[in-house]
Design an enzyme around this catalytic site. Sequence first.
Site, PDB file in Angstrom:
ATOM      1  N   SER A 118       0.873  -1.269   0.024  1.00  0.00           N
ATOM      2  CA  SER A 118       0.000  -0.126   0.087  1.00  0.00           C
ATOM      3  C   SER A 118       0.847   1.239   0.023  1.00  0.00           C
ATOM      4  CB  SER A 118      -0.908  -0.045   1.032  1.00  0.00           C
ATOM      5  OG  SER A 118      -0.206   0.012   2.689  1.00  0.00           O
ATOM      6  N   HIS A 139      -2.506  -2.788  -5.899  1.00  0.00           N
ATOM      7  CA  HIS A 139      -2.718  -2.555  -4.511  1.00  0.00           C
ATOM      8  C   HIS A 139      -4.382  -2.520  -4.618  1.00  0.00           C
ATOM      9  CE1 HIS A 139      -3.479   0.788  -1.313  1.00  0.00           C
ATOM     10  NE2 HIS A 139      -3.641  -0.453  -0.933  1.00  0.00           N
ATOM     11  N   GLU A 151      -5.401  -0.296  -7.702  1.00  0.00           N
ATOM     12  CA  GLU A 151      -4.383   0.773  -7.848  1.00  0.00           C
ATOM     13  C   GLU A 151      -3.173  -0.162  -8.652  1.00  0.00           C
ATOM     14  OE1 GLU A 151      -3.086   4.870  -5.696  1.00  0.00           O
ATOM     15  OE2 GLU A 151      -2.900   2.775  -4.410  1.00  0.00           O
ATOM     16  N   ASN A 189      -3.347   6.055  -0.513  1.00  0.00           N
ATOM     17  CA  ASN A 189      -2.640   6.447   0.590  1.00  0.00           C
ATOM     18  C   ASN A 189      -2.309   7.652   0.645  1.00  0.00           C
ATOM     19  OD1 ASN A 189      -3.660   4.387   2.475  1.00  0.00           O
ATOM     20  ND2 ASN A 189      -1.919   2.908   1.207  1.00  0.00           N
TER      21      ASN A 189
END
Length: 296
Positions: A118, A139, A151, A189
């Site tokens: 992540s 991800h 992702e 993130n």
Amino acid sequence: MENIAVIGSGTMGNGIAHVFAQNGFKVSLIDISESALEKGLATIGKNLDRQVKKEIIDEAKKAETLNNITTFTSVAEGAKGVELVVEAATENTDLKLKIFKELDEVCDDKTILASNTSSISITKIASVTKRPEKVIGMHFMNPVPVMKLVEIIRGYSTSDEVTNQIMEMSKKLGKIPEEVNDYPGFIANRILMPMINEAIFSLFEGVAGVKEIDSVMKLGMAHPMGPLQLADFIGLDVCLSILNVLHDGLGDPKYRPCPLLINMVQAGKLGAKSGEGFYNYSHGTKDLVVADTFKK
């Protein structure tokens, strides 16, 4: 591609294995612990039961999905002959580098190596292999069988061909892939963690209480879950780890983890998985009960 391997049978690993197996791929699920593999398969079984109950799949599809998964405690055995490996081990840089070094040695030259990281640099992970053009980030979001986004992170050397292959494969899983470049935190993130961190700072500085902060974001911004509850579900240790990656990688003080978050992690208050974070989960996760520490 028909044969894939997933490394790690925890929350993300078993979810990734579930989705691939449900979509007709033969999956080697690899973990060093036999008991972890049993637990992972049990979770997949429960999640398939939930899908049957909701009439998303039938019993035959459930049986076929489970039949597509074979477990291994050896990376060399499990990754033999597969066209793609998705690593979903703990979010620890040294561990991931060790795994990818081994994968590079035991896998066929044509095998694509993907990480579900992540926040850890795909370029850094690729640097320990002799095939950086075939290393990519996938991800997935938690819970994997439900969440649509993947992702897709291109490392510095990831080829167009590999990126396109993984984008197309993600669509076959019923997912919506979005391509991003390899910078700390990627997109998900890099945007989410500063918001969570700011919510924790707001609590730390006494701007508002736990319930009030989460209610404002749910009712005012249409978020399905408040940032403090979401942090509890992600795991406060994971949030801290990602913020440290952002802070170290970008060198910007705006990513500095809140001292309250650091203290909570050091105290073992990690959120839902430890039974307490900003909320108390001793009675389960459905009823939101603010932890005693934060009650007014």
